[in-house]
Design a protein around this motif. Sequence first.
Motif, PDB file in Angstrom:
ATOM      1  N   LEU A   1       0.826  -1.204   0.000  1.00 34.76           N
ATOM      2  CA  LEU A   1       0.000   0.000   0.000  1.00 34.76           C
ATOM      3  C   LEU A   1       0.862   1.256   0.000  1.00 34.76           C
ATOM      4  CD1 LEU A   1      -2.941  -0.695   2.446  1.00 34.76           C
ATOM      5  CD2 LEU A   1      -3.101  -0.051   0.057  1.00 34.76           C
ATOM      6  N   LYS A   2       1.962   1.197   0.703  1.00 33.63           N
ATOM      7  CA  LYS A   2       2.798   2.388   0.835  1.00 33.63           C
ATOM      8  C   LYS A   2       3.547   2.729  -0.448  1.00 33.63           C
ATOM      9  CE  LYS A   2       2.801   2.336   5.748  1.00 33.63           C
ATOM     10  NZ  LYS A   2       3.489   2.356   6.998  1.00 33.63           N
ATOM     11  N   ARG A   3       3.497   1.851  -1.435  1.00 37.27           N
ATOM     12  CA  ARG A   3       4.061   2.186  -2.750  1.00 37.27           C
ATOM     13  C   ARG A   3       3.168   3.185  -3.461  1.00 37.27           C
ATOM     14  NH1 ARG A   3       7.065  -2.052  -6.222  1.00 37.27           N
ATOM     15  NH2 ARG A   3       7.247  -0.105  -7.340  1.00 37.27           N
ATOM     16  N   TYR A   4       1.957   3.334  -2.965  1.00 32.89           N
ATOM     17  CA  TYR A   4       0.973   4.275  -3.502  1.00 32.89           C
ATOM     18  C   TYR A   4       0.573   5.215  -2.372  1.00 32.89           C
ATOM     19  CZ  TYR A   4       0.869   0.600  -6.958  1.00 32.89           C
ATOM     20  OH  TYR A   4       1.241  -0.332  -7.888  1.00 32.89           O
ATOM     21  N   PRO A   5       1.480   6.110  -1.962  1.00 32.21           N
ATOM     22  CA  PRO A   5       1.220   6.922  -0.771  1.00 32.21           C
ATOM     23  C   PRO A   5      -0.055   7.751  -0.852  1.00 32.21           C
ATOM     24  CG  PRO A   5       3.137   7.740  -1.951  1.00 32.21           C
ATOM     25  CD  PRO A   5       2.733   6.452  -2.594  1.00 32.21           C
ATOM     26  N   TYR A   6      -0.360   8.296  -2.019  1.00 30.77           N
ATOM     27  CA  TYR A   6      -1.575   9.110  -2.136  1.00 30.77           C
ATOM     28  C   TYR A   6      -2.803   8.246  -1.852  1.00 30.77           C
ATOM     29  CZ  TYR A   6      -5.266  12.068  -3.907  1.00 30.77           C
ATOM     30  OH  TYR A   6      -6.417  12.800  -4.010  1.00 30.77           O
ATOM     31  N   PHE A   7      -2.869   7.078  -2.477  1.00 28.40           N
ATOM     32  CA  PHE A   7      -3.988   6.166  -2.277  1.00 28.40           C
ATOM     33  C   PHE A   7      -4.098   5.768  -0.810  1.00 28.40           C
ATOM     34  CE2 PHE A   7      -5.445   1.669  -2.119  1.00 28.40           C
ATOM     35  CZ  PHE A   7      -6.754   1.870  -2.511  1.00 28.40           C
ATOM     36  N   TYR A   8      -2.986   5.333  -0.243  1.00 31.15           N
ATOM     37  CA  TYR A   8      -2.968   4.883   1.156  1.00 31.15           C
ATOM     38  C   TYR A   8      -3.396   6.011   2.096  1.00 31.15           C
ATOM     39  CZ  TYR A   8      -1.109   3.327   5.633  1.00 31.15           C
ATOM     40  OH  TYR A   8      -0.976   2.990   6.947  1.00 31.15           O
ATOM     41  N   ASN A   9      -2.819   7.200   1.941  1.00 25.83           N
ATOM     42  CA  ASN A   9      -3.143   8.327   2.822  1.00 25.83           C
ATOM     43  C   ASN A   9      -4.596   8.762   2.674  1.00 25.83           C
ATOM     44  OD1 ASN A   9      -0.544   8.379   3.867  1.00 25.83           O
ATOM     45  ND2 ASN A   9       0.182   9.839   2.338  1.00 25.83           N
ATOM     46  N   GLN A  10      -5.088   8.811   1.438  1.00 22.65           N
ATOM     47  CA  GLN A  10      -6.481   9.182   1.212  1.00 22.65           C
ATOM     48  C   GLN A  10      -7.429   8.162   1.835  1.00 22.65           C
ATOM     49  OE1 GLN A  10      -6.537  12.546   0.416  1.00 22.65           O
ATOM     50  NE2 GLN A  10      -8.326  11.901  -0.721  1.00 22.65           N
ATOM     51  N   LEU A  11      -7.097   6.899   1.676  1.00 25.51           N
ATOM     52  CA  LEU A  11      -7.929   5.824   2.226  1.00 25.51           C
ATOM     53  C   LEU A  11      -7.985   5.921   3.744  1.00 25.51           C
ATOM     54  CD1 LEU A  11      -9.388   3.637   0.625  1.00 25.51           C
ATOM     55  CD2 LEU A  11      -7.497   2.103   1.104  1.00 25.51           C
ATOM     56  N   VAL A  12      -6.831   6.083   4.378  1.00 25.54           N
ATOM     57  CA  VAL A  12      -6.773   6.162   5.842  1.00 25.54           C
ATOM     58  C   VAL A  12      -7.458   7.422   6.362  1.00 25.54           C
ATOM     59  CG1 VAL A  12      -5.186   6.369   7.810  1.00 25.54           C
ATOM     60  CG2 VAL A  12      -4.740   4.696   6.035  1.00 25.54           C
ATOM     61  N   SER A  13      -7.276   8.532   5.679  1.00 29.37           N
ATOM     62  CA  SER A  13      -7.898   9.768   6.165  1.00 29.37           C
ATOM     63  C   SER A  13      -9.405   9.793   5.904  1.00 29.37           C
ATOM     64  CB  SER A  13      -7.225  10.999   5.569  1.00 29.37           C
ATOM     65  OG  SER A  13      -7.426  11.066   4.184  1.00 29.37           O
ATOM     66  N   SER A  14      -9.840   9.211   4.790  1.00 24.00           N
ATOM     67  CA  SER A  14     -11.269   9.197   4.479  1.00 24.00           C
ATOM     68  C   SER A  14     -12.034   8.128   5.252  1.00 24.00           C
ATOM     69  CB  SER A  14     -11.487   8.960   2.985  1.00 24.00           C
ATOM     70  OG  SER A  14     -10.917   9.987   2.236  1.00 24.00           O
ATOM     71  N   TYR A  15     -11.356   7.027   5.541  1.00 28.26           N
ATOM     72  CA  TYR A  15     -11.986   5.896   6.223  1.00 28.26           C
ATOM     73  C   TYR A  15     -11.079   5.402   7.359  1.00 28.26           C
ATOM     74  CZ  TYR A  15     -14.659   6.070   1.922  1.00 28.26           C
ATOM     75  OH  TYR A  15     -15.429   6.501   0.864  1.00 28.26           O
ATOM     76  N   PRO A  16     -10.960   6.171   8.440  1.00 30.46           N
ATOM     77  CA  PRO A  16     -10.042   5.791   9.523  1.00 30.46           C
ATOM     78  C   PRO A  16     -10.437   4.499  10.234  1.00 30.46           C
ATOM     79  CG  PRO A  16     -11.373   7.677  10.160  1.00 30.46           C
ATOM     80  CD  PRO A  16     -11.650   7.412   8.707  1.00 30.46           C
ATOM     81  N   GLU A  17     -11.668   4.076  10.060  1.00 36.63           N
ATOM     82  CA  GLU A  17     -12.139   2.853  10.719  1.00 36.63           C
ATOM     83  C   GLU A  17     -11.721   1.571   9.992  1.00 36.63           C
ATOM     84  OE1 GLU A  17     -15.258   4.095   7.766  1.00 36.63           O
ATOM     85  OE2 GLU A  17     -14.059   5.141   9.241  1.00 36.63           O
ATOM     86  N   LEU A  18     -11.092   1.692   8.822  1.00 37.94           N
ATOM     87  CA  LEU A  18     -10.652   0.507   8.087  1.00 37.94           C
ATOM     88  C   LEU A  18      -9.564  -0.228   8.861  1.00 37.94           C
ATOM     89  CD1 LEU A  18     -10.424   1.774   4.390  1.00 37.94           C
ATOM     90  CD2 LEU A  18     -12.154   0.278   5.370  1.00 37.94           C
ATOM     91  N   THR A  19      -9.698  -1.524   8.921  1.00 40.95           N
ATOM     92  CA  THR A  19      -8.687  -2.350   9.576  1.00 40.95           C
ATOM     93  C   THR A  19      -7.528  -2.588   8.608  1.00 40.95           C
ATOM     94  OG1 THR A  19      -9.629  -4.436   8.799  1.00 40.95           O
ATOM     95  CG2 THR A  19     -10.491  -3.545  10.888  1.00 40.95           C
ATOM     96  N   THR A  20      -6.451  -3.125   9.122  1.00 44.15           N
ATOM     97  CA  THR A  20      -5.307  -3.457   8.273  1.00 44.15           C
ATOM     98  C   THR A  20      -5.722  -4.454   7.197  1.00 44.15           C
ATOM     99  OG1 THR A  20      -3.786  -3.087  10.099  1.00 44.15           O
ATOM    100  CG2 THR A  20      -2.953  -4.376   8.266  1.00 44.15           C
TER     101      THR A  20
END
Length: 100
Positions: free
Chosen positions: A26-45
Amino acid sequence: MMNFIALWDKFMLVEQKSSICNIKQLKRYPYFYNQLVSSYPELTTGQLQFCAMLRLNFTTKEIANYTNISVRSVETRKNRLRKLMNIPSDVDLNKWMMDF
């Protein structure tokens, strides 16, 4: 169309049968990863890793094969993710992840 890096990542995961459940992918796509985590903080690993496989355009069968679960279980995970993220059922989840 999937870009070359995403295609290469998918190839390497399949070829090496490496752990798809690796947050480093996921961290190879930092924009995707950061957007996902910030938009949906409740997502599990696990859900984040599932999103990464969808972003890499893995089919339901490929996800089932490489995570050692049934196709039906993958479909259930997709439906639960849709519900959690409020994504309509008529939207292609893989495309939605790629466009996110």
